[in-house]
Design a protein around this motif. Structure first.
Motif, PDB file in Angstrom:
ATOM      1  N   VAL A 124       0.853  -1.185   0.000  1.00 42.74           N
ATOM      2  CA  VAL A 124       0.000   0.000   0.000  1.00 42.74           C
ATOM      3  C   VAL A 124       0.891   1.237   0.000  1.00 42.74           C
ATOM      4  O   VAL A 124       1.857   1.315   0.760  1.00 42.74           O
ATOM      5  CB  VAL A 124      -0.972   0.010   1.198  1.00 42.74           C
ATOM      6  N   LEU A 125       0.588   2.174  -0.873  1.00 45.06           N
ATOM      7  CA  LEU A 125       1.278   3.455  -0.919  1.00 45.06           C
ATOM      8  C   LEU A 125       0.271   4.566  -0.668  1.00 45.06           C
ATOM      9  O   LEU A 125      -0.890   4.465  -1.079  1.00 45.06           O
ATOM     10  CB  LEU A 125       1.935   3.685  -2.284  1.00 45.06           C
ATOM     11  N   MET A 126       0.716   5.641  -0.035  1.00 44.85           N
ATOM     12  CA  MET A 126      -0.096   6.840   0.085  1.00 44.85           C
ATOM     13  C   MET A 126       0.054   7.671  -1.197  1.00 44.85           C
ATOM     14  O   MET A 126       1.038   7.539  -1.928  1.00 44.85           O
ATOM     15  CB  MET A 126       0.325   7.673   1.289  1.00 44.85           C
ATOM     16  N   THR A 127      -0.906   8.526  -1.465  1.00 48.71           N
ATOM     17  CA  THR A 127      -0.866   9.332  -2.687  1.00 48.71           C
ATOM     18  C   THR A 127       0.280  10.328  -2.699  1.00 48.71           C
ATOM     19  O   THR A 127       0.792  10.687  -3.766  1.00 48.71           O
ATOM     20  CB  THR A 127      -2.182  10.093  -2.875  1.00 48.71           C
ATOM     21  N   ASN A 128       0.672  10.816  -1.522  1.00 52.88           N
ATOM     22  CA  ASN A 128       1.822  11.712  -1.453  1.00 52.88           C
ATOM     23  C   ASN A 128       2.542  11.508  -0.136  1.00 52.88           C
ATOM     24  O   ASN A 128       1.947  11.073   0.854  1.00 52.88           O
ATOM     25  CB  ASN A 128       1.397  13.185  -1.651  1.00 52.88           C
ATOM     26  N   TYR A 129       3.810  11.830  -0.138  1.00 55.85           N
ATOM     27  CA  TYR A 129       4.643  11.774   1.065  1.00 55.85           C
ATOM     28  C   TYR A 129       5.321  13.121   1.217  1.00 55.85           C
ATOM     29  O   TYR A 129       6.132  13.510   0.369  1.00 55.85           O
ATOM     30  CB  TYR A 129       5.679  10.653   0.967  1.00 55.85           C
ATOM     31  N   GLN A 130       4.897  13.842   2.260  1.00 58.63           N
ATOM     32  CA  GLN A 130       5.438  15.194   2.502  1.00 58.63           C
ATOM     33  C   GLN A 130       5.268  16.080   1.271  1.00 58.63           C
ATOM     34  O   GLN A 130       6.125  16.894   0.936  1.00 58.63           O
ATOM     35  CB  GLN A 130       6.908  15.113   2.934  1.00 58.63           C
ATOM     36  N   GLY A 131       4.120  15.897   0.591  1.00 55.26           N
ATOM     37  CA  GLY A 131       3.819  16.719  -0.575  1.00 55.26           C
ATOM     38  C   GLY A 131       4.476  16.269  -1.863  1.00 55.26           C
ATOM     39  O   GLY A 131       4.316  16.928  -2.899  1.00 55.26           O
ATOM     40  N   ASP A 174     -11.011  15.978  -0.107  1.00 51.04           N
ATOM     41  CA  ASP A 174      -9.591  16.060  -0.461  1.00 51.04           C
ATOM     42  C   ASP A 174      -9.033  14.718  -0.922  1.00 51.04           C
ATOM     43  O   ASP A 174      -8.145  14.668  -1.784  1.00 51.04           O
ATOM     44  CB  ASP A 174      -8.775  16.573   0.725  1.00 51.04           C
ATOM     45  N   TYR A 175      -9.522  13.622  -0.352  1.00 51.03           N
ATOM     46  CA  TYR A 175      -8.977  12.315  -0.704  1.00 51.03           C
ATOM     47  C   TYR A 175      -9.216  11.959  -2.177  1.00 51.03           C
ATOM     48  O   TYR A 175      -8.288  11.523  -2.869  1.00 51.03           O
ATOM     49  CB  TYR A 175      -9.550  11.231   0.221  1.00 51.03           C
ATOM     50  N   PRO A 176     -10.441  12.104  -2.708  1.00 50.90           N
ATOM     51  CA  PRO A 176     -10.604  11.826  -4.144  1.00 50.90           C
ATOM     52  C   PRO A 176      -9.728  12.730  -5.015  1.00 50.90           C
ATOM     53  O   PRO A 176      -9.216  12.294  -6.042  1.00 50.90           O
ATOM     54  CB  PRO A 176     -12.099  12.087  -4.379  1.00 50.90           C
ATOM     55  N   ILE A 201      -3.926  -0.292  -8.087  1.00 46.31           N
ATOM     56  CA  ILE A 201      -5.325  -0.075  -7.740  1.00 46.31           C
ATOM     57  C   ILE A 201      -5.481   1.330  -7.171  1.00 46.31           C
ATOM     58  O   ILE A 201      -4.800   1.701  -6.211  1.00 46.31           O
ATOM     59  CB  ILE A 201      -5.801  -1.092  -6.692  1.00 46.31           C
ATOM     60  N   LEU A 202      -6.380   2.108  -7.740  1.00 45.14           N
ATOM     61  CA  LEU A 202      -6.723   3.423  -7.207  1.00 45.14           C
ATOM     62  C   LEU A 202      -7.963   3.304  -6.339  1.00 45.14           C
ATOM     63  O   LEU A 202      -8.955   2.678  -6.718  1.00 45.14           O
ATOM     64  CB  LEU A 202      -6.989   4.413  -8.341  1.00 45.14           C
ATOM     65  N   SER A 203      -7.921   3.940  -5.180  1.00 42.10           N
ATOM     66  CA  SER A 203      -9.052   3.927  -4.257  1.00 42.10           C
ATOM     67  C   SER A 203     -10.233   4.716  -4.801  1.00 42.10           C
ATOM     68  O   SER A 203     -10.076   5.625  -5.620  1.00 42.10           O
ATOM     69  CB  SER A 203      -8.634   4.553  -2.918  1.00 42.10           C
ATOM     70  N   HIS A 204     -11.421   4.374  -4.291  1.00 40.56           N
ATOM     71  CA  HIS A 204     -12.625   5.189  -4.489  1.00 40.56           C
ATOM     72  C   HIS A 204     -12.881   5.503  -5.960  1.00 40.56           C
ATOM     73  O   HIS A 204     -13.087   6.657  -6.347  1.00 40.56           O
ATOM     74  CB  HIS A 204     -12.521   6.488  -3.684  1.00 40.56           C
ATOM     75  N   ALA A 205     -12.843   4.462  -6.791  1.00 37.95           N
ATOM     76  CA  ALA A 205     -13.122   4.605  -8.226  1.00 37.95           C
ATOM     77  C   ALA A 205     -12.176   5.579  -8.915  1.00 37.95           C
ATOM     78  O   ALA A 205     -12.521   6.169  -9.937  1.00 37.95           O
ATOM     79  CB  ALA A 205     -14.578   5.016  -8.455  1.00 37.95           C
ATOM     80  N   GLY A 206     -10.978   5.737  -8.355  1.00 40.81           N
ATOM     81  CA  GLY A 206      -9.986   6.604  -8.992  1.00 40.81           C
ATOM     82  C   GLY A 206     -10.182   8.076  -8.739  1.00 40.81           C
ATOM     83  O   GLY A 206      -9.640   8.910  -9.472  1.00 40.81           O
ATOM     84  N   GLY A 207     -10.953   8.417  -7.688  1.00 48.71           N
ATOM     85  CA  GLY A 207     -11.208   9.836  -7.445  1.00 48.71           C
ATOM     86  C   GLY A 207     -12.009  10.427  -8.593  1.00 48.71           C
ATOM     87  O   GLY A 207     -13.086   9.936  -8.933  1.00 48.71           O
TER      88      GLY A 207
END
Length: 313
Positions: A124-131, A174-176, A201-207
Motif C-alpha cells: 500500500v502506498l499513500m498518494t503523497n509523502y510530505q507533498g 480532499d482524498y478523491p 489499484i486506485l481507491s474510491h473509483a480513482g477519485g
C-alpha cells in the motif's frame, strides 16, 4: 446470483499498538477519527456483506508521523501483525505491506522482507509523502523493484499539502482529489508505461480520474508535447479501480464507461467508512441496472482472483 464470495481490496487494519501510538506522532491530519476495530469486528462485517476475503491495509497517515528508525520499526511491526492475521485465517484476510516512506532504502528492504518472509499480497502506498507525489523521480528505485516483482500496488489517499476546509475533513473531498493528482502525475511521468508489470489499484473509483480523463488527455499534450491523447488515455486506463464509497449509479456510469474490462474491484473502506455507509454503497453496487453479462460477479470476485490467485484454493 450469489455475492457470497466478494474479495474486498479496500479494507483497513488498525493494529492496537499503532492506534495507541498515533496521537503521539501527529495523529491523523485529515481530521477523521479512528474507529474501533478488531479482527472479530472485521469478520462480522464481512459476513454481513458476503465478503469472503478482505485485503488489509494501513490507512493514512500510515507511519509518516514517526521518524527515522522508529518509522522503520513501526512499519515492520504493522506488517508482521497483519501477516499474523493472514497466517491464522488465510482465506479471510490478505496483506498489503506498509512501507516506511519517504525513506526509499528502508522501503526497499521492507519490500524484500514482506515478500520473501511474510508472503504479502502487495503493498500500500499513500498518494503523497510530505507533498511529493508518486510520479516523482525520487520514487524510481521503488517502482523498479515493485515492477520486478510484478507487484499489486494499492494506492490510498493521504491529506494533500494544503489546509482542509473547515467542516470538511480530508476524506470527504480532499482524498478523491489527491488520488486524481497522484494518478495523473504517475501517467505524465511515465510510471504506468515504463513499469507495465505492476498492477496499480486506485481507491474510491480513482477519485475524479474516470470522469475527467478526457479533459486531462486533451490539455496535457500542450504542456508535454511528447505525450499524445491516445497514450494518456491508454495509460490512465491501465489502472485498476475499487468501488469503495463509489457504488452509486452516478459513479458507476462514469467508472464502467472508462475502465478496462477486468479492472474494477470491490471495495468497502471498512472500518473508516461506517458499516451503514459501506453497506449502502454495496447495495447500490449490487442493484445497478446497467451491467452487461457477468460484470457484477467479475467486480465482486473474479477480477480480484486475477490479482490474487492464491484465493482460488
Amino acid at each position: 446470483m450469489t455475492h457470497s464470495k466478494r474479495i474486498d481490496v479496500h479494507q483497513h487494519v488498525i493494529p492496537p499498538f499503532w492506534a495507541e501510538e498515533l496521537p503521539k506522532h501527529g495523529g491523523d491530519p485529515s481530521g477523521w477519527n479512528s474507529p474501533e476495530w478488531s479482527p472479530e469486528q472485521a469478520i462480522q462485517f464481512m459476513d454481513e456483506n458476503q465478503i469472503a476475503t478482505g485485503i488489509l491495509s494501513l490507512t493514512a497517515p500510515s507511519v509518516t508521523g514517526w521518524q527515522g528508525q522508529s518509522m522503520i520499526d513501526m512499519a515492520r511491526k504493522v506488517n508482521e501483525y497483519t501477516a499474523g492475521l493472514v497466517q491464522k485465517m488465510p482465506a479471510r484476510f490478505g496483506n498489503f505491506a506498509t512501507l516506511p516512506l519517504p525513506d526509499i532504502d528502508a522501503s526497499l528492504k521492507e519490500i524484500s522482507y514482506s515478500y520473501d518472509y511474510l508472503g504479502v499480497d502487495g503493498v500500500v502506498l499513500m498518494t503523497n509523502y510530505q507533498g511529493i507525489y508518486l510520479g516523482d523521480e525520487s520514487f524510481r528505485p521503488l517502482w523498479e523493484e515493485l515492477d520486478r516483482r510484478s507487484a499489486v500496488v494499492f494506492i490510498h489517499p493521504a491529506k494533500p499539502p494544503m489546509p482542509a476546509i473547515p467542516g470538511m475533513p480530508g476524506p470527504v473531498i480532499d482524498y478523491p482529489m489527491d488520488t486524481t493528482r497522484t494518478a495523473v502525475h504517475m501517467v505524465i511521468n511515465g510510471v504506468m508505461r515504463r513499469y507495465n508489470k505492476i498492477k496499480v489499484i486506485l481507491s474510491h473509483a480513482g477519485g475524479f480520474l474516470p470522469y475527467a480523463s478526457h479533459r486531462f488527455a486533451e490539455l496535457l499534450p500542450g504542456l508535454h508535447p511528447e505525450l499524445s491523447k491516445k497514450e494518456l488515455i491508454d495509460d490512465m486506463r491501465n489502472f485498476y479501480f475499487d468501488t469503495a464509497l463509489s457504488g452509486s449509479s452516478v459513479a458507476l456510469n462514469s467508472l464502467l464507461a472508462f475502465a478496462k474490462s477486468g479492472h474494477v474491484l470491490y471495495g468497502s473502506d471498512f472500518p473508516y467508512a461506517p458499516p451503514s455507509v459501506s453497506t449502502s454503497f454495496t447495495n447500490d453496487l449490487d442493484n445497478y441496472s446497467r451491467y452487461t453479462g457477468d460484470q457484477l460477479n467479475k467486480i465482486n470476485r473474479l477480477n480480484g482472483l486475477h490479482l490474487f490467485p492464491r484465493l482460488m484454493k
